[in-house]
Design a protein around this motif. Structure first.
Motif, PDB file in Angstrom:
ATOM      1  N   TRP A 176      -0.972   4.604  47.617  1.00 41.93           N
ATOM      2  CA  TRP A 176      -2.403   4.842  47.850  1.00 41.93           C
ATOM      3  C   TRP A 176      -2.889   4.056  49.062  1.00 41.93           C
ATOM      4  CZ3 TRP A 176      -6.066   0.899  45.821  1.00 41.93           C
ATOM      5  CH2 TRP A 176      -7.397   1.197  46.139  1.00 41.93           C
ATOM      6  N   VAL A 209      -3.961   6.476  39.721  1.00 48.93           N
ATOM      7  CA  VAL A 209      -4.398   6.061  38.391  1.00 48.93           C
ATOM      8  C   VAL A 209      -3.958   7.079  37.338  1.00 48.93           C
ATOM      9  CG1 VAL A 209      -6.395   5.542  36.949  1.00 48.93           C
ATOM     10  CG2 VAL A 209      -6.315   4.723  39.315  1.00 48.93           C
ATOM     11  N   ASP A 210      -3.989   8.359  37.687  1.00 50.61           N
ATOM     12  CA  ASP A 210      -3.519   9.382  36.744  1.00 50.61           C
ATOM     13  C   ASP A 210      -2.060   9.155  36.369  1.00 50.61           C
ATOM     14  OD1 ASP A 210      -5.971  10.594  36.733  1.00 50.61           O
ATOM     15  OD2 ASP A 210      -5.422  12.252  38.053  1.00 50.61           O
ATOM     16  N   GLU A 262      -2.023   6.295  33.848  1.00 46.38           N
ATOM     17  CA  GLU A 262      -2.557   6.682  32.549  1.00 46.38           C
ATOM     18  C   GLU A 262      -1.632   7.665  31.842  1.00 46.38           C
ATOM     19  OE1 GLU A 262      -6.519   8.019  33.404  1.00 46.38           O
ATOM     20  OE2 GLU A 262      -7.331   5.968  33.340  1.00 46.38           O
ATOM     21  N   ARG A 269      -9.431   2.165  37.547  1.00 43.68           N
ATOM     22  CA  ARG A 269      -9.838   2.975  38.699  1.00 43.68           C
ATOM     23  C   ARG A 269     -10.954   2.275  39.485  1.00 43.68           C
ATOM     24  NH1 ARG A 269      -8.770   8.455  38.677  1.00 43.68           N
ATOM     25  NH2 ARG A 269      -8.564   8.225  36.418  1.00 43.68           N
ATOM     26  N   ARG A 270     -11.946   1.777  38.783  1.00 43.15           N
ATOM     27  CA  ARG A 270     -13.045   1.060  39.448  1.00 43.15           C
ATOM     28  C   ARG A 270     -12.544  -0.245  40.052  1.00 43.15           C
ATOM     29  NH1 ARG A 270     -18.316  -1.425  36.312  1.00 43.15           N
ATOM     30  NH2 ARG A 270     -18.906  -2.902  37.941  1.00 43.15           N
ATOM     31  N   GLY A 279      -3.737   9.690  46.709  1.00 42.55           N
ATOM     32  CA  GLY A 279      -5.133   9.366  46.481  1.00 42.55           C
ATOM     33  C   GLY A 279      -5.276   8.393  45.315  1.00 42.55           C
ATOM     34  N   LEU A 280      -6.430   7.757  45.222  1.00 44.54           N
ATOM     35  CA  LEU A 280      -6.675   6.824  44.122  1.00 44.54           C
ATOM     36  C   LEU A 280      -6.592   7.529  42.775  1.00 44.54           C
ATOM     37  CD1 LEU A 280      -7.508   4.116  42.951  1.00 44.54           C
ATOM     38  CD2 LEU A 280      -9.902   4.704  43.437  1.00 44.54           C
ATOM     39  N   ASP A 281      -7.170   8.725  42.679  1.00 43.54           N
ATOM     40  CA  ASP A 281      -7.134   9.446  41.415  1.00 43.54           C
ATOM     41  C   ASP A 281      -5.698   9.767  41.013  1.00 43.54           C
ATOM     42  OD1 ASP A 281      -9.866   9.382  41.092  1.00 43.54           O
ATOM     43  OD2 ASP A 281     -10.199  11.346  42.002  1.00 43.54           O
ATOM     44  N   GLU A 282      -4.883  10.184  41.970  1.00 47.18           N
ATOM     45  CA  GLU A 282      -3.484  10.496  41.657  1.00 47.18           C
ATOM     46  C   GLU A 282      -2.749   9.250  41.181  1.00 47.18           C
ATOM     47  OE1 GLU A 282       0.539  12.440  43.678  1.00 47.18           O
ATOM     48  OE2 GLU A 282      -1.180  11.931  44.936  1.00 47.18           O
TER      49      GLU A 282
END
Length: 245
Positions: free
Chosen positions: A18, A29-30, A33, A51-52, A24-27
């Protein structure tokens, strides 16, 4: 958190991808998780979703995530202070986050809040910014190859009755986009060897065979941990090499 859990390695690999712009950040963290459920980061004063937490670090100028895989008597990837080192050794793993002027340590633990919630709580604490004494990728790969050959020889001489040693099977190397091909190769080998180490047993061996086998497996475990750390930190080697004139 069990030392065999890959959660710290996953955070380092996808966190660095990242930061380098390969994910990406979402990818990122996903991925975490999906591997271990919801993730939160707690300190003495607050608790926030991972994420935050990562987004706030980006705003602060985070430059790298480093993997630590310590064991008793071998604080691999750690330079202190004592509270972080002790927590990381107890967990068998940790992440060091490099920020401008300071470093932050994250140590994972299971987070279970009732029967329907299972995730990871990362404890955040100050970490020493002194670079750890860890091998580079080429050095770690050479040491791993040497240890693997020595272990194969020792285990063949200490062979007892019962099933033979499990074969090395193809497995996910655990790395993310942006890592060099050599790092992927080394990480894949360490994942397979880690599986062999988990399955190794001492059934049917004499006390002398157990001693020989135990030492061989300890030496191999040490080489595997060093190679995993080197592979997950290799993205920094590539970036630093590209930055040199």
């Amino acid at each position: 958190m069990h030392p065999d859990s890959p959660i710290s390695a996953t955070l380092v690999a996808w966190g660095n991808a990242w930061l380098a712009g390969h994910a990406g950040l979402d990818e990122a963290v996903d991925r975490l998780e999906h591997a271990a459920g919801p993730q939160v980061v707690s300190s003495e004063v607050t608790e926030v979703p991972l994420r935050r937490f990562l987004a706030d670090l980006r705003a602060e100028g985070v430059s790298a995530l480093r993997l630590s895989l310590p064991a008793a008597g071998d604080p691999l990837g750690l330079t202190g202070p004592p509270p972080f080192t002790m927590a990381a050794v107890d967990a068998g793993q940790a992440v060091t986050i490099v920020l401008p002027g300071r470093c932050l340590g994250l140590v994972p633990a299971p987070d279970r809040r009732g029967s329907s919630y299972s995730g990871v709580r990362w404890s955040a604490m100050p970490a020493d910014c002194t670079p750890p004494d860890v091998p580079g990728l080429a050095e770690a790969e050479h040491a791993l190859t040497t240890a693997m050959r020595a272990a194969t020889d020792a285990l063949s001489r200490a062979e007892g009755p019962g099933p033979g040693h499990p074969a090395l099977r193809a497995t996910d190397d655990g790395l993310a986009p942006g890592y060099p091909a050599r790092a992927h190769r080394v990480a894949a080998l360490t994942a397979r060897l880690a599986s062999v180490l988990r399955l190794a047993d001492e059934r049917g061996l004499t006390s002398g065979q157990i001693a020989v086998r135990g030492q061989a497996l300890r030496d191999l475990d040490r080489a595997v941990r060093r190679a995993r750390v080197a592979a997950h930190n290799a993205i920094h080697e590539t970036r630093d090499a590209q930055a040199r004139p």
